[in-house]
Design an enzyme around this catalytic site. Structure first.
Site, PDB file in Angstrom:
ATOM      1  N   ALA A   1      48.963  43.828  46.040  1.00  0.00           N
ATOM      2  CA  ALA A   1      50.238  43.542  45.565  1.00  0.00           C
ATOM      3  C   ALA A   1      51.420  44.420  45.549  1.00  0.00           C
ATOM      4  O   ALA A   1      52.590  44.954  45.871  1.00  0.00           O
ATOM      5  CB  ALA A   1      50.784  42.317  44.339  1.00  0.00           C
TER       6      ALA A   1
ATOM      7  N   PHE B   1      45.305  39.320  37.739  1.00  0.00           N
ATOM      8  CA  PHE B   1      46.486  38.376  37.454  1.00  0.00           C
ATOM      9  C   PHE B   1      46.158  37.205  36.816  1.00  0.00           C
ATOM     10  O   PHE B   1      44.783  36.203  37.941  1.00  0.00           O
ATOM     11  CB  PHE B   1      47.130  39.090  38.944  1.00  0.00           C
ATOM     12  N   ASP B   2      47.281  36.432  36.699  1.00  0.00           N
ATOM     13  CA  ASP B   2      47.042  34.849  36.925  1.00  0.00           C
ATOM     14  C   ASP B   2      46.623  34.437  37.346  1.00  0.00           C
ATOM     15  O   ASP B   2      45.753  32.713  37.159  1.00  0.00           O
ATOM     16  CB  ASP B   2      48.122  34.144  35.332  1.00  0.00           C
TER      17      ASP B   2
ATOM     18  N   ASP C   1      43.381  43.371  45.286  1.00  0.00           N
ATOM     19  CA  ASP C   1      44.783  42.716  45.521  1.00  0.00           C
ATOM     20  C   ASP C   1      45.517  43.128  45.339  1.00  0.00           C
ATOM     21  O   ASP C   1      46.019  44.620  44.594  1.00  0.00           O
ATOM     22  CB  ASP C   1      44.363  41.593  43.879  1.00  0.00           C
TER      23      ASP C   1
ATOM     24  N   TYR D   1      55.276  28.964  67.821  1.00  0.00           N
ATOM     25  CA  TYR D   1      54.044  28.623  67.099  1.00  0.00           C
ATOM     26  C   TYR D   1      53.218  29.607  67.284  1.00  0.00           C
ATOM     27  O   TYR D   1      52.249  29.679  66.342  1.00  0.00           O
ATOM     28  CB  TYR D   1      54.077  27.207  67.495  1.00  0.00           C
TER      29      TYR D   1
ATOM     30  N   LYS E   1      56.018  42.484  46.699  1.00  0.00           N
ATOM     31  CA  LYS E   1      55.835  43.510  45.999  1.00  0.00           C
ATOM     32  C   LYS E   1      56.406  44.484  46.980  1.00  0.00           C
ATOM     33  O   LYS E   1      57.489  45.422  47.284  1.00  0.00           O
ATOM     34  CB  LYS E   1      55.182  43.508  45.033  1.00  0.00           C
TER      35      LYS E   1
ATOM     36  N   HIS F   1      53.098  28.772  31.459  1.00  0.00           N
ATOM     37  CA  HIS F   1      53.851  29.680  31.273  1.00  0.00           C
ATOM     38  C   HIS F   1      55.180  29.203  31.057  1.00  0.00           C
ATOM     39  O   HIS F   1      56.255  29.708  31.466  1.00  0.00           O
ATOM     40  CB  HIS F   1      53.520  31.220  31.360  1.00  0.00           C
TER      41      HIS F   1
HETATM   42  N1  F0G Z   1      47.833  39.952  42.453  1.00  0.00           N
HETATM   43  C1  F0G Z   1      48.807  40.217  41.722  1.00  0.00           C
HETATM   44  C2  F0G Z   1      48.722  41.330  41.149  1.00  0.00           C
HETATM   45  C3  F0G Z   1      50.196  39.771  41.647  1.00  0.00           C
HETATM   46  O1  F0G Z   1      50.995  40.781  40.439  1.00  0.00           O
HETATM   47  C4  F0G Z   1      50.738  38.223  41.820  1.00  0.00           C
HETATM   48  C5  F0G Z   1      52.051  38.592  41.692  1.00  0.00           C
HETATM   49  C6  F0G Z   1      49.730  38.161  43.066  1.00  0.00           C
HETATM   50  C7  F0G Z   1      48.770  38.360  42.895  1.00  0.00           C
HETATM   51  C8  F0G Z   1      50.503  36.546  43.341  1.00  0.00           C
HETATM   52  O2  F0G Z   1      51.581  36.661  44.215  1.00  0.00           O
HETATM   53  O3  F0G Z   1      53.469  35.857  43.143  1.00  0.00           O
HETATM   54  O4  F0G Z   1      53.159  35.756  45.578  1.00  0.00           O
HETATM   55  O5  F0G Z   1      52.404  34.504  44.896  1.00  0.00           O
HETATM   56  N2  F0G Z   1      52.450  38.827  40.959  1.00  0.00           N
HETATM   57  C9  F0G Z   1      54.186  37.964  40.713  1.00  0.00           C
HETATM   58  C10 F0G Z   1      55.002  38.347  38.748  1.00  0.00           C
HETATM   59  C11 F0G Z   1      54.548  36.271  40.047  1.00  0.00           C
HETATM   60  O6  F0G Z   1      55.265  38.803  38.504  1.00  0.00           O
HETATM   61  O7  F0G Z   1      53.573  40.046  38.695  1.00  0.00           O
HETATM   62  P1  F0G Z   1      52.242  35.776  44.390  1.00  0.00           P
END
Ligand code: F0G
Length: 458
Positions: free
Chosen positions: A217, A124-125, A215, A72, A258, A450
């Site tokens: 990824a 990102f969304d 950010d 833990y 990613k 979406h």
């Molecule tokens: N930032 C970016 C640039 C992303 O592309 C994503 C996720 C996230 C943050 C959020 O990360 O999914 O681990 O919570 N992108 C995926 C996509 C979902 O299909 O592009 P997460």
């Protein structure tokens, strides 16, 4: 003869995927309310919904899974991840989280307050969602070139410094807790940010007194593009470029699904101990104790190994060049795509593909449905449905670009699959004049619609 690039791995395990008939797909997509997220994965032949968590782990990553430490507190797996983050990204402090949006949730709980302004490059969304959920505003400062898919520009993820400075001048700096630099910029087409732009943004943020948050990824793909396209970096290793990139970041959020090539996981990196300590409180509430934060020990081990593999040039070359292979095939067929090609995906320009459809008919979603019907290939709409409604006016937001994203999972599909995808899309392109309607919304969620939206054909 110049030898072509080839995958720096061979395949040890395979997973069967099945083709289906058009009649079956007609029924399945209808049952799925024309929302591709609602399809069962076995109803999909080639799945390009996302490159997130869908890659193939290596034998070394699987071996690491076996020696994960599930304590833990204070697990060796935590320290393995800590070492990898320090060595590769240069952060002294980090918090594990279960994925990228969880990292955003924890960090933004400290930094973002109601009424705040958070500038960035096409957030990102989920990032935008976490900002708007806190009644703050995301201001997009991406360069204008990013919004024209026909313009060739090496770094379409770049931030326009004048737009950024204007935002700094338009609002009190106390309301701007950070600037978010997304590397690579997913929403503008998997487009990279140059080292020069990173440096300039950092300098401007320091001049005005705000934090720079990456950010991250697809940070390794971003570094690959810097190596290939930016003067002075051709002879540097990916790891050297990554290290340099992060000297300009105060903090980072990471979706490890990613570029760290794991199926689940994320983290936040901090330079500042105090910010780390403040975020730890939220990390513990939302994710778990600071040495596991929503991750199993075995997953932290695989992530540490994945960070190393994901920042190796031969892997990145085969990955980014496979995406470009698909892009070039589509271009040969005349299919309009975002150029230059993105690092993780090819973005088809749906407005240029179906110019006769009005935006109210959700052009990119219509194209996504058609591609699925044609070949069982599942892409994802990056357009008006994803853009949600304006939080204040509740009107549909129609973004400058209506894109169909074909995201390529890492180490998963062969170039024969790329040929199959390209042929499927060519067939749709050849019959595009016959696509005269589109889709309409029957039901939608108030935010991030979406994923769950229910549609019907017009
Ligand atoms: N930032 C970016 C640039 C992303 O592309 C994503 C996720 C996230 C943050 C959020 O990360 O999914 O681990 O919570 N992108 C995926 C996509 C979902 O299909 O592009 P997460």
């Amino acid at each position: 003869m110049q030898l072509p690039y080839a995958e720096p791995f061979r395949i040890k395990m395979v997973e069967t995927i099945k083709r289906s008939t058009r009649e079956e797909r007609e029924q399945w997509i209808k049952d799925a309310k024309y929302n591709l997220f609602n399809l069962k994965s076995e109803q999909v032949f080639v799945d390009l919904l996302t490159d997130s968590g869908t890659g193939a782990m290596s034998d070394k990553q699987w071996s690491e899974m076996m020696i994960g430490d599930e304590s833990y507190a204070g697990a060796s797996s935590f320290y393995k991840m800590k070492d990898a983050i320090k060595n590769i990204l240069g952060f002294d402090y980090f918090l594990p989280t279960h994925q990228g949006r969880a990292a955003e949730n924890v960090l933004f709980s400290v930094l973002v307050k109601e009424g705040d302004i958070v500038p960035g490059n096409s957030h990102f969304d989920t990032t935008k969602g976490h900002i708007e959920y806190r009644k703050a505003t995301a201001v997009d400062c991406t360069i204008d070139e990013a919004f024209d898919t026909t313009i060739q520009h090496d770094f379409k993820g770049n931030i326009n410094l004048e737009k950024l400075e204007k935002t700094f001048n338009d609002y009190p700096m106390a309301k701007i807790p950070m600037v978010i630099v997304t590397v690579t910029c997913n929403s503008s087409g998997g487009q990279p940010v140059s080292m020069q732009n990173i440096k300039d943004v950092h300098a401007l943020c320091k001049k005005y007194g705000t934090l720079v948050m990456f950010d991250s990824a697809r940070f390794a793909e971003n570094a690959y593009f810097i190596k290939k396209r930016e003067a002075g970096y051709a002879d540097k290793s990916i790891k050297e470029i990554v290290k340099e990139m992060y000297t300009y970041a105060d903090a980072m959020t990471m979706s490890s699904k990613k570029d760290a090539i794991v199926n689940m996981g994320g983290f936040i990196g901090f330079k500042d101990e105090d910010l780390y300590k403040q975020a730890s409180v939220f990390g513990i509430i939302f994710e778990g104790f600071v040495t596991y934060g929503g991750m199993s020990g075995r997953d932290m081990n695989a992530l540490a190994q994945g960070l190393d593999e994901g920042t190796e040039f031969p892997f990145l070359e085969s990955r980014v060049e496979q995406v470009a292979y698909l892009g070039n095939k589509l271009k040969e067929y005349g299919v309009p795509v975002q150029e230059p090609f993105g690092g993780h995906a090819i973005f088809v320009d749906a407005k240029r593909f179906l110019p006769h459809l009005p935006k109210e008919n959700f052009v990119a979603q219509t194209l996504a449905v058609e591609l699925y019907l044609e070949g069982g290939v599942r892409g994802v709409e990056i357009g008006a449905i994803l853009a949600d409604r304006d939080p204040v006016t509740r009107e549909n937001r129609y973004p400058a670009l209506e894109l169909l994203r074909l995201a390529i999972p890492r180490r998963t599909y062969t170039n024969n699959h790329m040929d199959y995808i390209a042929a499927s899309l060519k067939n749709v392109f050849d019959r595009k004049e016959g696509i005269t309607s589109g889709v309409k919304i029957l039901k939608e969620a108030p935010i991030m619609r979406h994923f769950t939206v229910e549609l019907d054909r017009l």
